[in-house]
Enzyme design. Structure first.
Site, PDB file in Angstrom:
ATOM      1  N   ASP A 241      -9.784  -0.163  -9.219  1.00 54.00           N
ATOM      2  CA  ASP A 241      -9.975  -1.457  -8.946  1.00 54.00           C
ATOM      3  C   ASP A 241     -10.758  -2.080 -10.179  1.00 54.00           C
ATOM      4  O   ASP A 241     -11.372  -1.519 -10.966  1.00 54.00           O
ATOM      5  CB  ASP A 241     -10.588  -1.710  -7.594  1.00 54.00           C
ATOM      6  CG  ASP A 241      -9.942  -0.950  -6.554  1.00 54.00           C
ATOM      7  OD1 ASP A 241      -8.623  -1.729  -6.450  1.00 54.00           O
ATOM      8  OD2 ASP A 241     -10.421  -0.374  -5.569  1.00 54.00           O
TER       9      ASP A 241
ATOM     10  N   CYS B 297     -17.225   2.905  -8.675  1.00 54.96           N
ATOM     11  CA  CYS B 297     -17.030   2.438  -7.152  1.00 54.96           C
ATOM     12  C   CYS B 297     -16.544   1.012  -7.119  1.00 54.96           C
ATOM     13  O   CYS B 297     -17.352   0.012  -7.708  1.00 54.96           O
ATOM     14  CB  CYS B 297     -18.558   2.463  -6.860  1.00 54.96           C
ATOM     15  SG  CYS B 297     -18.559   1.868  -4.811  1.00 54.96           S
TER      16      CYS B 297
ATOM     17  N   LYS C 298      -2.760  -3.233   0.313  1.00 58.34           N
ATOM     18  CA  LYS C 298      -2.124  -2.187  -0.750  1.00 58.34           C
ATOM     19  C   LYS C 298      -0.656  -2.591  -0.895  1.00 58.34           C
ATOM     20  O   LYS C 298      -0.069  -2.731  -0.043  1.00 58.34           O
ATOM     21  CB  LYS C 298      -2.578  -0.984  -0.175  1.00 58.34           C
ATOM     22  CG  LYS C 298      -3.967  -0.389   0.134  1.00 58.34           C
ATOM     23  CD  LYS C 298      -4.140   1.013   0.588  1.00 58.34           C
ATOM     24  CE  LYS C 298      -5.602   1.317   0.629  1.00 58.34           C
ATOM     25  NZ  LYS C 298      -6.579   0.495   1.352  1.00 58.34           N
TER      26      LYS C 298
ATOM     27  N   CYS D 153     -24.687   5.954   0.377  1.00 59.08           N
ATOM     28  CA  CYS D 153     -23.949   7.182  -0.201  1.00 59.08           C
ATOM     29  C   CYS D 153     -25.120   8.304  -0.833  1.00 59.08           C
ATOM     30  O   CYS D 153     -26.003   7.932  -1.279  1.00 59.08           O
ATOM     31  CB  CYS D 153     -22.927   6.638  -1.281  1.00 59.08           C
ATOM     32  SG  CYS D 153     -22.011   5.455  -0.834  1.00 59.08           S
TER      33      CYS D 153
ATOM     34  N   ARG E 204      -8.097  -6.344   7.536  1.00 60.71           N
ATOM     35  CA  ARG E 204      -7.033  -6.976   6.770  1.00 60.71           C
ATOM     36  C   ARG E 204      -5.666  -6.852   7.247  1.00 60.71           C
ATOM     37  O   ARG E 204      -4.860  -7.698   6.978  1.00 60.71           O
ATOM     38  CB  ARG E 204      -7.193  -5.818   5.569  1.00 60.71           C
ATOM     39  CG  ARG E 204      -6.931  -6.794   4.308  1.00 60.71           C
ATOM     40  CD  ARG E 204      -7.092  -5.781   3.007  1.00 60.71           C
ATOM     41  NE  ARG E 204      -8.062  -4.825   3.028  1.00 60.71           N
ATOM     42  CZ  ARG E 204      -9.226  -5.318   2.393  1.00 60.71           C
ATOM     43  NH1 ARG E 204      -9.331  -6.402   1.558  1.00 60.71           N
ATOM     44  NH2 ARG E 204     -10.233  -4.299   2.408  1.00 60.71           N
TER      45      ARG E 204
ATOM     46  N   ARG F  80     -17.035  -0.826  -4.340  1.00 59.93           N
ATOM     47  CA  ARG F  80     -18.062  -1.583  -3.995  1.00 59.93           C
ATOM     48  C   ARG F  80     -19.368  -1.609  -4.413  1.00 59.93           C
ATOM     49  O   ARG F  80     -20.518  -1.432  -3.556  1.00 59.93           O
ATOM     50  CB  ARG F  80     -18.034  -1.165  -2.116  1.00 59.93           C
ATOM     51  CG  ARG F  80     -16.848  -1.289  -1.463  1.00 59.93           C
ATOM     52  CD  ARG F  80     -16.775  -1.252  -0.029  1.00 59.93           C
ATOM     53  NE  ARG F  80     -15.495  -1.889   0.682  1.00 59.93           N
ATOM     54  CZ  ARG F  80     -14.735  -0.799   1.181  1.00 59.93           C
ATOM     55  NH1 ARG F  80     -15.234   0.658   1.509  1.00 59.93           N
ATOM     56  NH2 ARG F  80     -13.575  -1.234   2.014  1.00 59.93           N
TER      57      ARG F  80
ATOM     58  N   ASP G 253      -4.673  -1.553  -4.736  1.00 61.83           N
ATOM     59  CA  ASP G 253      -5.325  -2.748  -3.857  1.00 61.83           C
ATOM     60  C   ASP G 253      -5.093  -4.154  -4.403  1.00 61.83           C
ATOM     61  O   ASP G 253      -5.775  -4.410  -5.478  1.00 61.83           O
ATOM     62  CB  ASP G 253      -6.861  -2.500  -3.418  1.00 61.83           C
ATOM     63  CG  ASP G 253      -6.980  -1.740  -1.892  1.00 61.83           C
ATOM     64  OD1 ASP G 253      -6.827  -2.568  -0.953  1.00 61.83           O
ATOM     65  OD2 ASP G 253      -7.300  -0.865  -2.009  1.00 61.83           O
TER      66      ASP G 253
HETATM   67  S1  SF4 Z   1     -16.712   5.348  -4.171  1.00 62.14           S
HETATM   68 FE1  SF4 Z   1     -18.281   4.138  -3.652  1.00 62.14          FE
HETATM   69  S2  SF4 Z   1     -18.586   4.108  -1.527  1.00 62.14           S
HETATM   70 FE2  SF4 Z   1     -17.358   5.786  -2.021  1.00 62.14          FE
HETATM   71  S3  SF4 Z   1     -18.926   7.166  -2.147  1.00 62.14           S
HETATM   72 FE3  SF4 Z   1     -18.787   6.632  -4.320  1.00 62.14          FE
HETATM   73  S4  SF4 Z   1     -20.144   5.124  -4.333  1.00 62.14           S
HETATM   74 FE4  SF4 Z   1     -19.998   5.583  -2.066  1.00 62.14          FE
END
Ligand code: SF4
Length: 350
Positions: A274, A111, A318, A104, A91, A113, A311
């Site tokens: 986010d 999260c 950012k 994770c 990026r 993602r 973000d």
């Molecule tokens: S924020 Fe998302 S990527 Fe980071 S530890 Fe938590 S679940 Fe995993």
């Protein structure tokens, strides 16, 4: 004796007293949509007598996650639009993300993602994909820093991590390797001599950014794990998300930042949440965030001040979004607001 395992299903959540038995069916619907994992260290930290426990709120699934809002996006920070090869997000000119794994040790309910991580997520890079990602880095002399994220890169075995680090060591223009992780908090026992040796094996300047959002996460075990990393020469910084019902309180936020600094972890980023799907119940407004961040100014040490950042959706990077303390009045004159809210001319008049 069996080793303690992470809690991963609605039934296990109910058995552990983290959700009521009557909620089990509803929670299993959430769990079938978004991955669930609560490590033994986090399960022990939850206060089951507090219906608003800030630790439970971060990790125990909630029916509110099934409410999707129009502004929410599967890829809120636009990783996909900046991914030239699998596992790389490029990026900014001088640095890349290397996402070797999308697993994770815990799954945070907010999260960003959440559509990519978990057992059903993007998984671990195949050997050929990792080769291509490392070749991409090797072929671009402008890449000064590699940030291993995911997923949580510290779930990889020391052997796998060591292999990646040794290959990064061969790329002369990479000077800094940074890991983003929750492991020292959620699985502090994983931070052992083998892991530390693997992290250091590139010989590059090595940084670990620890993700934690509430001061109770900095337990004695977590602090000891961080101390092992820091004493081995690894620099630590923090990364937190501003979350409604977790840390949207001036005293909690101040205690979190102080806990980091006491642990020799420099507060680095405080993220505005986010626009991840099903996370509206965690989001506060930018104005609320600015007021919370302003409450830290002057009240706690300068060491305890993180950068409040957003973000920009779509992958534009950012932006620092704290309220400015200075206003231009024209003619080279400004008004500056001190931490008590009093305004002053700059340069002083008369
Ligand atoms: S924020 Fe998302 S990527 Fe980071 S530890 Fe938590 S679940 Fe995993």
């Amino acid at each position: 004796m069996t080793a303690e395992r992470a809690i991963r299903t609605a039934r296990e959540l109910a058995d552990a007293g983290l959700v009521g038995p009557e909620q089990e069916e509803a929670i299993s619907r959430v769990a079938s949509r978004y991955a669930v994992a609560i490590s033994p260290a986090i399960a022990r930290l939850v206060n089951r007598d507090d219906p608003n426990d800030p630790i439970a709120r971060q990790f125990v699934p909630d029916m509110a996650e099934l409410t999707l809002l129009p502004e929410e996006r599967a890829d809120p920070i636009g990783d996909g639009t900046h991914s030239p090869v699998a596992g790389i997000v490029h990026r900014y000119p001088d640095r890349v993300l290397l996402k070797a794994v999308h697993v994770c040790p815990v799954y945070c309910r907010f999260c960003f993602r959440r559509e990519m991580v978990g057992p059903e997520g993007l998984g671990t890079l195949a050997p050929a994909e990792l080769d291509a990602a490392l070749a991409y880095i090797a072929g671009r002399p402008e890449i000064w820093e590699v940030i291993l994220t995911g997923g949580d890169p510290l779930v990889l075995s020391p052997r796998r991590l060591g292999e990646i680090m040794v290959r990064l060591a061969e790329i002369e223009h990479v000077k800094v390797v940074r890991f983003h992780t929750r492991v020292p908090v959620v699985e502090p026992e994983r931070v052992d001599a083998g892991l530390i040796a693997a992290l250091r094996s590139s010989g590059k300047a090595t940084y670990v950014a620890l993700h934690a959002n509430h001061p109770r996460e900095l337990t004695a075990e977590a602090r000891a794990a961080a101390a092992r990393l820091i004493d081995a020469g690894i620099v630590m910084v923090s990364q937190s998300v501003l979350l409604k019902g977790v840390n949207d309180d001036p005293d909690v936020l101040a205690a979190l930042m102080r806990a980091f600094v006491e642990t020799r972890i420099k507060p680095y980023y405080l993220h505005h949440p986010d626009l991840a799907p099903g996370t509206g119940h965690f989001r506060l407004s930018i104005e609320e965030g600015q007021a919370l961040v302003a409450s830290l100014r002057g009240r706690v040490s300068g060491l305890c001040q993180p950068a409040y950042i957003l973000d920009i959706p779509g992958g534009y990077g950012k932006a620092i979004v704290s309220a400015s303390a200075i206003e231009a009045e024209g003619g080279g004159c400004y008004t500056v607001t001190d931490f008590r809210g009093n305004r002053h001319d700059y340069p002083p008049k008369g």
